[in-house]
Write a protein that holds these residues in place. Structure first.
Motif, PDB file in Angstrom:
ATOM      1  N   VAL A 189       0.835  -1.201   0.000  1.00 11.29           N
ATOM      2  CA  VAL A 189       0.000   0.000   0.000  1.00 11.29           C
ATOM      3  C   VAL A 189       0.868   1.248   0.000  1.00 11.29           C
ATOM      4  O   VAL A 189       0.593   2.230  -0.694  1.00 11.29           O
ATOM      5  CB  VAL A 189      -0.939  -0.006   1.230  1.00 11.29           C
ATOM      6  CG1 VAL A 189      -1.650   1.316   1.359  1.00 11.29           C
ATOM      7  CG2 VAL A 189      -1.949  -1.119   1.107  1.00 11.29           C
ATOM      8  N   VAL A 190       1.977   1.220   0.770  1.00 12.24           N
ATOM      9  CA  VAL A 190       2.782   2.431   0.931  1.00 12.24           C
ATOM     10  C   VAL A 190       3.656   2.680  -0.296  1.00 12.24           C
ATOM     11  O   VAL A 190       3.813   3.822  -0.729  1.00 12.24           O
ATOM     12  CB  VAL A 190       3.649   2.307   2.211  1.00 12.24           C
ATOM     13  CG1 VAL A 190       4.601   3.458   2.314  1.00 12.24           C
ATOM     14  CG2 VAL A 190       2.760   2.258   3.427  1.00 12.24           C
ATOM     15  N   THR A 191       4.214   1.626  -0.900  1.00 14.38           N
ATOM     16  CA  THR A 191       5.239   1.851  -1.915  1.00 14.38           C
ATOM     17  C   THR A 191       4.712   1.826  -3.344  1.00 14.38           C
ATOM     18  O   THR A 191       5.320   2.428  -4.216  1.00 14.38           O
ATOM     19  CB  THR A 191       6.357   0.813  -1.795  1.00 14.38           C
ATOM     20  OG1 THR A 191       5.795  -0.483  -1.877  1.00 14.38           O
ATOM     21  CG2 THR A 191       7.107   0.956  -0.495  1.00 14.38           C
ATOM     22  N   ARG A 192       3.602   1.135  -3.606  1.00 11.04           N
ATOM     23  CA  ARG A 192       3.182   1.035  -5.009  1.00 11.04           C
ATOM     24  C   ARG A 192       2.372   2.260  -5.426  1.00 11.04           C
ATOM     25  O   ARG A 192       1.736   2.915  -4.583  1.00 11.04           O
ATOM     26  CB  ARG A 192       2.343  -0.235  -5.224  1.00 11.04           C
ATOM     27  CG  ARG A 192       3.121  -1.503  -5.052  1.00 11.04           C
ATOM     28  CD  ARG A 192       4.337  -1.557  -5.936  1.00 11.04           C
ATOM     29  NE  ARG A 192       4.005  -1.473  -7.337  1.00 11.04           N
ATOM     30  CZ  ARG A 192       3.923  -2.529  -8.157  1.00 11.04           C
ATOM     31  NH1 ARG A 192       4.170  -3.718  -7.712  1.00 11.04           N
ATOM     32  NH2 ARG A 192       3.635  -2.368  -9.423  1.00 11.04           N
ATOM     33  N   ARG A 193       2.392   2.552  -6.731  1.00 11.96           N
ATOM     34  CA  ARG A 193       1.649   3.701  -7.230  1.00 11.96           C
ATOM     35  C   ARG A 193       0.484   3.291  -8.120  1.00 11.96           C
ATOM     36  O   ARG A 193      -0.328   4.120  -8.500  1.00 11.96           O
ATOM     37  CB  ARG A 193       2.589   4.618  -8.001  1.00 11.96           C
ATOM     38  CG  ARG A 193       3.554   5.314  -7.063  1.00 11.96           C
ATOM     39  CD  ARG A 193       4.389   6.310  -7.807  1.00 11.96           C
ATOM     40  NE  ARG A 193       5.222   5.632  -8.777  1.00 11.96           N
ATOM     41  CZ  ARG A 193       5.905   6.262  -9.719  1.00 11.96           C
ATOM     42  NH1 ARG A 193       5.835   7.560  -9.811  1.00 11.96           N
ATOM     43  NH2 ARG A 193       6.654   5.594 -10.559  1.00 11.96           N
ATOM     44  N   ASN A 194       0.421   2.005  -8.472  1.00 11.25           N
ATOM     45  CA  ASN A 194      -0.686   1.505  -9.287  1.00 11.25           C
ATOM     46  C   ASN A 194      -1.891   1.269  -8.377  1.00 11.25           C
ATOM     47  O   ASN A 194      -1.824   0.490  -7.429  1.00 11.25           O
ATOM     48  CB  ASN A 194      -0.233   0.199  -9.945  1.00 11.25           C
ATOM     49  CG  ASN A 194      -1.208  -0.296 -10.967  1.00 11.25           C
ATOM     50  OD1 ASN A 194      -2.405  -0.079 -10.823  1.00 11.25           O
ATOM     51  ND2 ASN A 194      -0.716  -0.956 -11.976  1.00 11.25           N
ATOM     52  N   ALA A 195      -3.005   1.956  -8.665  1.00 12.84           N
ATOM     53  CA  ALA A 195      -4.163   1.905  -7.762  1.00 12.84           C
ATOM     54  C   ALA A 195      -4.690   0.484  -7.599  1.00 12.84           C
ATOM     55  O   ALA A 195      -5.095   0.082  -6.502  1.00 12.84           O
ATOM     56  CB  ALA A 195      -5.264   2.811  -8.280  1.00 12.84           C
ATOM     57  N   VAL A 228      -2.571  -1.413  -5.206  1.00 10.23           N
ATOM     58  CA  VAL A 228      -2.833  -0.961  -3.832  1.00 10.23           C
ATOM     59  C   VAL A 228      -4.079  -1.652  -3.291  1.00 10.23           C
ATOM     60  O   VAL A 228      -4.110  -2.107  -2.140  1.00 10.23           O
ATOM     61  CB  VAL A 228      -2.981   0.580  -3.806  1.00 10.23           C
ATOM     62  CG1 VAL A 228      -3.501   1.042  -2.464  1.00 10.23           C
ATOM     63  CG2 VAL A 228      -1.650   1.225  -4.085  1.00 10.23           C
ATOM     64  N   PHE A 229      -5.109  -1.795  -4.149  1.00  9.62           N
ATOM     65  CA  PHE A 229      -6.316  -2.510  -3.710  1.00  9.62           C
ATOM     66  C   PHE A 229      -6.018  -3.966  -3.395  1.00  9.62           C
ATOM     67  O   PHE A 229      -6.484  -4.501  -2.385  1.00  9.62           O
ATOM     68  CB  PHE A 229      -7.395  -2.435  -4.782  1.00  9.62           C
ATOM     69  CG  PHE A 229      -8.333  -1.308  -4.565  1.00  9.62           C
ATOM     70  CD1 PHE A 229      -9.143  -1.288  -3.462  1.00  9.62           C
ATOM     71  CD2 PHE A 229      -8.393  -0.250  -5.445  1.00  9.62           C
ATOM     72  CE1 PHE A 229     -10.000  -0.242  -3.245  1.00  9.62           C
ATOM     73  CE2 PHE A 229      -9.239   0.801  -5.232  1.00  9.62           C
ATOM     74  CZ  PHE A 229     -10.043   0.803  -4.129  1.00  9.62           C
ATOM     75  N   LEU A 230      -5.217  -4.599  -4.260  1.00  7.74           N
ATOM     76  CA  LEU A 230      -4.875  -6.012  -4.009  1.00  7.74           C
ATOM     77  C   LEU A 230      -4.128  -6.135  -2.681  1.00  7.74           C
ATOM     78  O   LEU A 230      -4.342  -7.082  -1.919  1.00  7.74           O
ATOM     79  CB  LEU A 230      -4.023  -6.564  -5.155  1.00  7.74           C
ATOM     80  CG  LEU A 230      -4.704  -6.674  -6.512  1.00  7.74           C
ATOM     81  CD1 LEU A 230      -3.718  -7.110  -7.561  1.00  7.74           C
ATOM     82  CD2 LEU A 230      -5.846  -7.654  -6.470  1.00  7.74           C
ATOM     83  N   GLU A 243     -16.146  -3.203  -0.115  1.00  6.75           N
ATOM     84  CA  GLU A 243     -15.017  -2.302  -0.343  1.00  6.75           C
ATOM     85  C   GLU A 243     -14.469  -2.469  -1.757  1.00  6.75           C
ATOM     86  O   GLU A 243     -14.163  -1.481  -2.442  1.00  6.75           O
ATOM     87  CB  GLU A 243     -13.935  -2.596   0.707  1.00  6.75           C
ATOM     88  CG  GLU A 243     -12.651  -1.855   0.541  1.00  6.75           C
ATOM     89  CD  GLU A 243     -11.549  -2.735   0.031  1.00  6.75           C
ATOM     90  OE1 GLU A 243     -11.571  -3.941   0.312  1.00  6.75           O
ATOM     91  OE2 GLU A 243     -10.672  -2.223  -0.672  1.00  6.75           O
ATOM     92  N   ALA A 244     -14.373  -3.720  -2.224  1.00  2.87           N
ATOM     93  CA  ALA A 244     -13.849  -3.960  -3.573  1.00  2.87           C
ATOM     94  C   ALA A 244     -14.782  -3.360  -4.615  1.00  2.87           C
ATOM     95  O   ALA A 244     -14.322  -2.711  -5.565  1.00  2.87           O
ATOM     96  CB  ALA A 244     -13.678  -5.459  -3.798  1.00  2.87           C
TER      97      ALA A 244
END
Lengths: 100, 169
Positions: free
Chosen positions: A22-28, A31-33, A72-73
């Motif tokens: 969640v903190v390091t990735r920029r692909n939304a 981040v959801f996964l 949420e998904a």
């Protein structure tokens, strides 16, 4: 006989991996996964405690967490689709209109 | 080493490796597939804990329904420029990794402190994980939260439709 600590440590490792995602990735989407990964590691903690204490409450809570994850998904992915339609990107660094 | 321990360590290793692959892969569809692998490993771990109902629900609801939604959206977005999203090495990531490692060590330290470890009782654990036992608790003690869940799902459906609609009028 696997001790309770083994389940808790496995859950902690998976939670931290998800938090790092969640903190390091920029692909939304990723981040959801990662958020799904964190929810699942918490489920593992609940099921482990439920089994070791012989109480079904923990497993009922897992049931509710899964319902929450589904809601949420659905809403989160709808937001991603709406964002993509407006800005043609899912890069979280470019979605900064509410950033102060 | 009993069969239960061997299965636990196999599934735990599979879960950790697939979790790492989810976070590190660049292509979202490959991440999603590794997340499904992770869900299957977790379902195996639930079975070693005698939680049959949760293991089945994990595969049906998570790996089945929720991941289909994810894969569908990834395909719908049709991302052509994945290389633009490449995130390289930054000091922020090093700091995040260090903090995460610190929190993990703290958690492991707390778990290893011996505070009255309960031992699993086979018959009781087997009785807890069945559909009957969970249904009994769900429809008596947790009846109201169960009903409120339906409201949550309705709100989620309406919200998803409103948000993803082409034009708000």
């Amino acid at each position: 006989m696997v001790p309770l600590q083994a389940y808790l440590i496995l859950s902690a490792i998976m939670f931290i991996i998800g938090a790092m995602g969640v903190v390091t990735r920029r692909n939304a989407i990723i981040v959801f996964l990662s958020i799904e990964l964190m929810l699942n590691s918490v489920n593992l903690t609940l099921v482990a405690f439920s089994a070791f204490f012989g109480d079904a409450t923990g497993q009922v809570l897992v049931f509710f967490v899964m319902t929450l994850a589904a809601a949420e998904a659905a809403v989160g992915l709808a937001i991603v689709i709406a964002l993509f339609r407006r800005k043609q990107t899912i890069n979280l660094d470019e979605i900064n209109i509410m950033k102060w | 080493m009993t069969l239960e321990e061997i299965l636990f360590y196999i599934f735990a290793a599979g879960g950790i490796i697939s979790a790492l692959l989810v976070v590190t892969r660049r292509n979202p569809i490959i991440s999603a597939i590794y997340l499904i692998v992770n869900f299957f490993c977790l379902a195996g771990i639930y079975l070693t804990l005698h939680a049959q109902f949760i293991a089945v629900i994990q595969i049906l609801v998570y790996a089945g329904a929720i991941m289909v939604l994810f894969v569908f959206v990834i395909m719908l977005l049709n991302l052509g420029n994945e290389s633009l999203l490449r995130d390289g090495f930054t000091w922020k990531k090093v700091a995040a990794g260090g903090l995460g490692f610190g929190v993990l060590m703290e958690l492991i330290y707390i778990f290893m402190m011996q505070i009255g470890t309960p031992s699993i009782e086979m018959e009781r654990a087997t009785n807890v994980g069945t559909v009957e036992a969970i249904g009994r608790v769900l429809f008596t003690r947790f009846l109201f939260p169960f009903e409120v869940t339906s409201l949550l799902l309705t709100a989620a459906i309406v919200g998803a439709i409103v948000l993803a609609k082409k034009k708000l009028d």
